[in-house]
Design a protein around this motif. Structure first.
Motif, PDB file in Angstrom:
ATOM      1  N   ARG A  83       0.817  -1.219   0.000  1.00  0.00           N
ATOM      2  CA  ARG A  83       0.000   0.000   0.000  1.00  0.00           C
ATOM      3  C   ARG A  83       0.852   1.272   0.000  1.00  0.00           C
ATOM      4  NH1 ARG A  83      -2.879  -2.773   3.982  1.00  0.00           N
ATOM      5  NH2 ARG A  83      -2.059  -1.386   5.609  1.00  0.00           N
ATOM      6  N   HIS A  84       1.994   1.218   0.680  1.00  0.00           N
ATOM      7  CA  HIS A  84       2.782   2.435   0.879  1.00  0.00           C
ATOM      8  C   HIS A  84       4.059   2.495   0.045  1.00  0.00           C
ATOM      9  CE1 HIS A  84       0.239   2.363   4.541  1.00  0.00           C
ATOM     10  NE2 HIS A  84       0.255   3.665   4.388  1.00  0.00           N
ATOM     11  N   GLY A  85       4.221   1.530  -0.864  1.00  0.00           N
ATOM     12  CA  GLY A  85       5.337   1.619  -1.795  1.00  0.00           C
ATOM     13  C   GLY A  85       6.667   1.147  -1.252  1.00  0.00           C
ATOM     14  N   GLY A  86       6.658   0.175  -0.368  1.00  0.00           N
ATOM     15  CA  GLY A  86       7.904  -0.381   0.159  1.00  0.00           C
ATOM     16  C   GLY A  86       7.719  -0.894   1.571  1.00  0.00           C
ATOM     17  N   MET A  87       8.481  -1.943   1.919  1.00  0.00           N
ATOM     18  CA  MET A  87       8.347  -2.563   3.229  1.00  0.00           C
ATOM     19  C   MET A  87       8.639  -1.581   4.357  1.00  0.00           C
ATOM     20  SD  MET A  87       7.650  -5.352   4.942  1.00  0.00           S
ATOM     21  CE  MET A  87       8.070  -6.950   4.242  1.00  0.00           C
ATOM     22  N   ASN A  88       9.724  -0.814   4.246  1.00  0.00           N
ATOM     23  CA  ASN A  88      10.071   0.125   5.322  1.00  0.00           C
ATOM     24  C   ASN A  88       8.981   1.175   5.521  1.00  0.00           C
ATOM     25  OD1 ASN A  88      12.487  -1.162   5.909  1.00  0.00           O
ATOM     26  ND2 ASN A  88      13.704   0.173   4.598  1.00  0.00           N
ATOM     27  N   ILE A 118       6.023  -0.545   7.285  1.00  0.00           N
ATOM     28  CA  ILE A 118       6.262  -0.745   8.712  1.00  0.00           C
ATOM     29  C   ILE A 118       6.146   0.576   9.464  1.00  0.00           C
ATOM     30  CG2 ILE A 118       8.053  -1.341  10.399  1.00  0.00           C
ATOM     31  CD1 ILE A 118       8.965  -3.525   8.419  1.00  0.00           C
ATOM     32  N   ASP A 119       6.682   1.634   8.866  1.00  0.00           N
ATOM     33  CA  ASP A 119       6.603   2.962   9.473  1.00  0.00           C
ATOM     34  C   ASP A 119       5.147   3.395   9.650  1.00  0.00           C
ATOM     35  OD1 ASP A 119       7.938   5.696  10.136  1.00  0.00           O
ATOM     36  OD2 ASP A 119       6.509   6.203   8.551  1.00  0.00           O
ATOM     37  N   ALA A 120       4.334   3.191   8.620  1.00  0.00           N
ATOM     38  CA  ALA A 120       2.920   3.588   8.694  1.00  0.00           C
ATOM     39  C   ALA A 120       2.196   2.837   9.803  1.00  0.00           C
ATOM     40  CB  ALA A 120       2.241   3.347   7.351  1.00  0.00           C
ATOM     41  N   LEU A 121       2.464   1.551   9.930  1.00  0.00           N
ATOM     42  CA  LEU A 121       1.803   0.766  10.968  1.00  0.00           C
ATOM     43  C   LEU A 121       2.251   1.198  12.364  1.00  0.00           C
ATOM     44  CD1 LEU A 121       1.926  -2.787   9.341  1.00  0.00           C
ATOM     45  CD2 LEU A 121      -0.096  -1.348   9.674  1.00  0.00           C
ATOM     46  N   PHE A 150      17.081 -10.819   7.084  1.00  0.00           N
ATOM     47  CA  PHE A 150      16.364 -10.080   6.056  1.00  0.00           C
ATOM     48  C   PHE A 150      15.702  -8.874   6.698  1.00  0.00           C
ATOM     49  CE2 PHE A 150      12.165  -9.248   4.100  1.00  0.00           C
ATOM     50  CZ  PHE A 150      12.581  -8.818   2.856  1.00  0.00           C
ATOM     51  N   GLY A 151      15.926  -7.687   6.126  1.00  0.00           N
ATOM     52  CA  GLY A 151      15.224  -6.499   6.570  1.00  0.00           C
ATOM     53  C   GLY A 151      15.964  -5.625   7.565  1.00  0.00           C
ATOM     54  N   PHE A 152      17.019  -6.140   8.190  1.00  0.00           N
ATOM     55  CA  PHE A 152      17.731  -5.328   9.173  1.00  0.00           C
ATOM     56  C   PHE A 152      18.813  -4.462   8.521  1.00  0.00           C
ATOM     57  CE2 PHE A 152      15.783  -8.596  11.730  1.00  0.00           C
ATOM     58  CZ  PHE A 152      15.354  -7.902  12.858  1.00  0.00           C
ATOM     59  N   PHE A 153      19.512  -5.002   7.534  1.00  0.00           N
ATOM     60  CA  PHE A 153      20.485  -4.228   6.758  1.00  0.00           C
ATOM     61  C   PHE A 153      20.893  -5.079   5.553  1.00  0.00           C
ATOM     62  CE2 PHE A 153      22.849  -6.362  10.202  1.00  0.00           C
ATOM     63  CZ  PHE A 153      23.725  -7.150   9.463  1.00  0.00           C
TER      64      PHE A 153
END
Length: 225
Positions: A69-74, A77-80, A153-156
């Motif tokens: 929905r927000h154009g990227g995983m980061n 996560i920020d939106a949530l 995955f996802g941390f760096f």
């Protein structure tokens, strides 16, 4: 990395203990402390705690859907996290405490990603508030196992560690090969995850190599970018 049944249990217990500790901490903060910028770029202390709630209320699949929905995983996560941060601090703490035993084990990354999340974000909260952050060295070593392993995955980005060796002075353990970074396990863990505040506690030629691989925002402001 593959964990035995007993190892998985120990990880879940460690995560639950840290969630309860953070809940107690949040319960004791005033509004100014809750609004203190954390080490996680763009989030204040309250939003970091709200993200820890989001970990199990929204979960991996919720993160993916929000990312779409927000154009990227980061961004997702920020939106949530910001959505969850609309709750009161008391409600956030109560949820962390009530759901402390929730067993977080996302696909691919498994339970160690949950342990990494609570230990790193615990530092994101405590350090800017001038509070000590002293996680169990054995738990930290498990986190470094995960961060240097193939399922991280996802941390760096994985390339961040290319040609770098790590030494945890608390446990005597080492990982990788190349330019050495040495220090307490907690400092190594935080530096790997882009928390520049940890770099002054580390030694070795690999420190500058790792610093050079952080994003410009991380290098300038000392936060996760």
């Amino acid at each position: 990395m593959r964990l035995s049944g007993d190892e998985r249990e120990r990880v879940f217990v460690a995560v639950a203990d840290e969630r309860r500790a953070i809940a107690t901490l949040i319960d004791g903060l005033d509004l100014e402390q809750l609004a203190t910028p954390s080490l996680c770029g763009g989030w204040d202390v309250k939003t970091v705690a709200a993200h820890l709630v989001s970990d199990f209320t929204d979960g991996f699949w919720g993160f993916l859907a929000s990312g779409v929905r927000h154009g990227g995983m980061n961004r997702g996560i920020d939106a949530l996290a910001r959505h969850r941060a609309r709750a009161s601090a008391a409600d956030i703490a109560a949820t962390l405490r009530r759901e402390a035993d929730h067993r977080l084990s996302p696909p691919v990354t498994g339970p160690l990603s949950g342990l990494t999340d609570v230990l790193v974000h615990g530092a994101d909260i405590r350090i800017p508030l001038g509070m000590a952050h002293r996680p169990d060295p054995q738990h930290v070593a498990r986190v470094i196992d995960f961060l240097t392993g193939p399922t991280q995955f996802g941390f760096f980005p994985q390339r961040r560690l290319r040609g770098i060796a790590l030494r945890d002075e608390d446990t005597g353990r080492t990982w990788g090969g190349g330019d050495l970074i040495s220090g307490s396990g907690a400092s190594v863990m935080l530096a790997l995850c882009g928390r520049v505040v940890a770099f002054d506690a580390l030694t070795g030629p690999g420190v500058q190599v790792l610093r050079s691989r952080l994003s410009p925002i991380q290098r300038r402001y000392g936060v996760n970018g």
